[in-house]
Write an enzyme that holds these catalytic residues in place. Sequence first.
Site, PDB file in Angstrom:
ATOM      1  N   GLY A  51     -25.069  10.036  -9.941  1.00 11.37           N
ATOM      2  CA  GLY A  51     -24.530  10.628 -11.154  1.00 11.37           C
ATOM      3  C   GLY A  51     -24.829  12.094 -11.335  1.00 11.37           C
ATOM      4  O   GLY A  51     -24.227  12.751 -12.202  1.00 11.37           O
ATOM      5  N   CYS A 261       4.481  -6.821 -13.828  1.00 15.34           N
ATOM      6  CA  CYS A 261       5.000  -6.056 -12.699  1.00 15.34           C
ATOM      7  C   CYS A 261       6.384  -6.586 -12.312  1.00 15.34           C
ATOM      8  O   CYS A 261       6.562  -7.792 -12.086  1.00 15.34           O
ATOM      9  CB  CYS A 261       4.050  -6.152 -11.502  1.00 15.34           C
ATOM     10  SG  CYS A 261       4.670  -5.323 -10.008  1.00 15.34           S
ATOM     11  N   CYS A 264       5.956  -7.909  -8.219  1.00 11.66           N
ATOM     12  CA  CYS A 264       5.149  -9.067  -7.801  1.00 11.66           C
ATOM     13  C   CYS A 264       4.807 -10.002  -8.951  1.00 11.66           C
ATOM     14  O   CYS A 264       4.222 -11.067  -8.735  1.00 11.66           O
ATOM     15  CB  CYS A 264       3.867  -8.601  -7.112  1.00 11.66           C
ATOM     16  SG  CYS A 264       2.653  -7.840  -8.235  1.00 11.66           S
ATOM     17  N   CYS A 285       3.029  -2.336 -10.367  1.00 11.76           N
ATOM     18  CA  CYS A 285       1.626  -2.141 -10.023  1.00 11.76           C
ATOM     19  C   CYS A 285       1.407  -0.716  -9.539  1.00 11.76           C
ATOM     20  O   CYS A 285       2.182  -0.203  -8.720  1.00 11.76           O
ATOM     21  CB  CYS A 285       1.192  -3.123  -8.932  1.00 11.76           C
ATOM     22  SG  CYS A 285       1.170  -4.850  -9.440  1.00 11.76           S
ATOM     23  N   CYS A 291       0.410  -4.426  -4.194  1.00  9.30           N
ATOM     24  CA  CYS A 291       1.648  -5.031  -4.712  1.00  9.30           C
ATOM     25  C   CYS A 291       2.560  -5.471  -3.570  1.00  9.30           C
ATOM     26  O   CYS A 291       3.148  -6.558  -3.613  1.00  9.30           O
ATOM     27  CB  CYS A 291       2.364  -4.033  -5.624  1.00  9.30           C
ATOM     28  SG  CYS A 291       3.799  -4.707  -6.477  1.00  9.30           S
TER      29      CYS A 291
END
Length: 299
Positions: A51, A261, A264, A285, A291
């Site tokens: 971080g 979607c 799919c 997607c 996808c």
Amino acid sequence: MTIQEMSTAVPAARSTTDLLDEADRYSFAFLDELSKRAIRRAILSAVAVPGYQVPFASRDMPVARGWGSGGLQITLGIVGPDDVVKVIDQGDDAGVNAANLRRLIQRTTGVTTTLDRREATIVQSRHRIPEEGMPDGQVLVLQVPVPEALRGIERRQSELRRMHAEADYSRMWVALYEDYVRHGAITKSTGYPVLVNGRYVMQTSPIPRWDVPRLHHHEGLALFGAGREKRIYAVPPFTDVVPLTFEDIPFEVERIPGAVCARCGSTESYLSEIPQQDAPSRWVCSDTDWCDRRTEGQS
């Protein structure tokens, strides 16, 4: 000087073949070895202190800063001859940014590139974590536009350094609270702040909130590169990554009621909106590779 002498002094225009041959003479991975070592040292420091934003000497690249130069430098700094590289732009393999960076990486290294996340050892991404995540052994490189999580509440660099050094993040909590009071919800989407390893508040830019929980105990190594701001930071595998939120206000990801979607049929993936003229918007997607494989499996 006569006209004849001037004509012989001007170099002849180089053919396209000559220019291509010259491009092939780049050093491996475009950068010189000293630059790649400096990038790898910065990455090691970033991995050691999750971080924390490690400064590095961002080099000039054949792409403008702000268009993926930070992520590109990380990829070129760590790639080896046996690696397989995948580049995506907001989840899409065919995006202009992805196609150009993929071509540059392949041209200057000769490594294999792929559209299949399962075959890749390095995935460079703009805005998304692949829908299936990144298993152990794969490296995710994210192109970062703004690495500083506190930039919206403090502009002075000296004060930002002090706040991180002392873990003084009270003003970030106040900003989140004010956002909630004004709008009835925390509206921040991309770049949602998270606490990494219980110590540093980190900017998750550029990924959407949908992907933030997937950084928590992420199996692969995630590297963030900001070329314009000259910063590298990292989330090592299996590291705590906790979104900043209040005990009585749970963290929520983006949801579009009723969105499915169109390819799919998925309702459990991050969807991108495609506006339609004189018709309701379509949703697909964001991760086109995922996808496509789902669609092929259904056919």
